[in-house]
Design an enzyme around this catalytic site. Structure first.
Site, PDB file in Angstrom:
ATOM      1  N   GLU A  98       0.539  -1.578  -0.321  1.00  0.00           N
ATOM      2  CA  GLU A  98      -0.271   0.292   0.191  1.00  0.00           C
ATOM      3  C   GLU A  98       0.743   1.122   0.078  1.00  0.00           C
ATOM      4  O   GLU A  98       2.220   0.831   0.595  1.00  0.00           O
ATOM      5  CB  GLU A  98      -1.081   0.181   1.102  1.00  0.00           C
ATOM      6  N   ASP A  99       0.552   2.325  -0.525  1.00  0.00           N
ATOM      7  CA  ASP A  99       0.929   3.226  -0.492  1.00  0.00           C
ATOM      8  C   ASP A  99       1.166   4.592   1.296  1.00  0.00           C
ATOM      9  O   ASP A  99       1.939   4.748   1.472  1.00  0.00           O
ATOM     10  CB  ASP A  99       0.646   4.757  -1.688  1.00  0.00           C
TER      11      ASP A  99
ATOM     12  N   ASP B 280      -5.012   4.541   6.888  1.00  0.00           N
ATOM     13  CA  ASP B 280      -5.049   5.958   7.218  1.00  0.00           C
ATOM     14  C   ASP B 280      -6.165   5.200   7.493  1.00  0.00           C
ATOM     15  O   ASP B 280      -5.558   4.305   9.298  1.00  0.00           O
ATOM     16  CB  ASP B 280      -6.322   6.425   5.673  1.00  0.00           C
TER      17      ASP B 280
ATOM     18  N   ASP C  20      -1.669  10.773  -4.212  1.00  0.00           N
ATOM     19  CA  ASP C  20      -2.408  12.299  -5.369  1.00  0.00           C
ATOM     20  C   ASP C  20      -3.765  12.383  -4.658  1.00  0.00           C
ATOM     21  O   ASP C  20      -4.248  11.982  -3.492  1.00  0.00           O
ATOM     22  CB  ASP C  20      -3.769  10.891  -6.656  1.00  0.00           C
TER      23      ASP C  20
HETATM   24  P1  IMP Z   1      -8.043   3.648   4.116  1.00  0.00           P
HETATM   25  O1  IMP Z   1      -9.192   2.305   3.575  1.00  0.00           O
HETATM   26  O2  IMP Z   1      -8.370   4.406   5.187  1.00  0.00           O
HETATM   27  O3  IMP Z   1      -6.998   2.992   5.733  1.00  0.00           O
HETATM   28  O4  IMP Z   1      -7.342   4.076   3.395  1.00  0.00           O
HETATM   29  C1  IMP Z   1      -6.210   4.239   2.673  1.00  0.00           C
HETATM   30  C2  IMP Z   1      -6.237   5.004   0.650  1.00  0.00           C
HETATM   31  O5  IMP Z   1      -5.912   6.398   0.917  1.00  0.00           O
HETATM   32  C3  IMP Z   1      -4.808   5.026   0.515  1.00  0.00           C
HETATM   33  O6  IMP Z   1      -4.735   4.163  -0.194  1.00  0.00           O
HETATM   34  C4  IMP Z   1      -4.648   6.589  -0.274  1.00  0.00           C
HETATM   35  O7  IMP Z   1      -5.219   6.150  -1.499  1.00  0.00           O
HETATM   36  C5  IMP Z   1      -5.600   7.137  -0.234  1.00  0.00           C
HETATM   37  N1  IMP Z   1      -5.789   8.170   1.038  1.00  0.00           N
HETATM   38  C6  IMP Z   1      -5.869   8.076   2.947  1.00  0.00           C
HETATM   39  N2  IMP Z   1      -4.540   9.213   3.544  1.00  0.00           N
HETATM   40  C7  IMP Z   1      -4.209   9.794   2.281  1.00  0.00           C
HETATM   41  C8  IMP Z   1      -3.256  10.652   2.174  1.00  0.00           C
HETATM   42  O8  IMP Z   1      -2.715  11.432   3.152  1.00  0.00           O
HETATM   43  N3  IMP Z   1      -3.166  11.053   0.880  1.00  0.00           N
HETATM   44  C9  IMP Z   1      -3.540  10.901  -0.322  1.00  0.00           C
HETATM   45  N4  IMP Z   1      -4.315   9.768  -0.396  1.00  0.00           N
HETATM   46  C10 IMP Z   1      -4.900   8.993   0.533  1.00  0.00           C
END
Ligand code: IMP
Length: 180
Positions: free
Chosen positions: A103-104, A107, A164
């Protein structure tokens, strides 16, 4: 310090290309030690993780790896929609494989939480997570805590190095933080 402007927001350089290279190297060394002479399947989460994954897999040592891609979406603009959509589904058999999801950024952890459940349901032997960035304060799913992390941050929005803002600025060579 470099700054950029995107859609009316200002972003400041936070991790330089050499900071990133050191973080990727540290993650690659840990994965190389844990998977020495194994054959893990790297599942790269598009679109954001493609830059990190390209650097990470080239820094591995003595790991015979296979790489596949999936595409999911849970984010619009600067906040999560809370729902995960499979845009490009998993095309590789994960049954009896040691899977490493790449993953990048992690969050809320929703993406990883759902992907891990998916891998389990498909019969993966093990599933670990490698991510360039991790926001521990925002984690809502305990099982989504990543195993390999390049760098932690609080809850700022970041872009560049694959990340992005509404589809743009993924190509930046550094990681930038939004300026409040
Ligand atoms: P999660 O499912 O809430 O953990 O979110 C993961 C996805 O949200 C990542 O793969 C990103 O594509 C996007 N994301 C979360 N935080 C950021 C950020 O600070 N900048 C850009 N994309 C984010």
């Amino acid at each position: 310090m470099r700054t950029i402007e995107e859609q009316g927001y200002r972003f400041e350089e936070w991790l330089t290309p050499s900071d990133i290279a050191a973080d990727v190297q540290q993650v690659a060394e840990r994965i190389s030690a844990d998977y020495k002479d194994k054959e893990p399947l790297f599942v790269v989460v598009l679109n954001g993780a493609f830059v990190f994954a390209a650097d990470l897999v080239r820094a591995l040592k003595d790991v015979r790896c296979e790489i596949t891609f999936i595409r999911v979406s849970s984010y619009w603009g600067m906040s999560s929609t809370g729902k995960l959509e499979f845009i490009v589904p998993l095309q590789q058999v994960v049954e009896n494989r040691d899977v490493i999801i790449v993953e990048d950024i992690v969050d809320t952890g929703l993406t990883i939480h759902q992907l891990k459940a998916h891998m389990r349901a498909q019969g993966a032997l093990s599933t670990r997570v490698a991510t360039m960035l991790f926001k521990p304060n925002k984690l809502e799913y305990e099982d989504a805590k990543p195993d390999y992390v390049g760098r932690e941050l609080t809850d700022e929005f970041v872009v560049g190095y694959g990340l992005d803002f509404d589809g743009f600025v993924r190509n930046l060579d550094a990681i930038y933080k939004v300026k409040q």
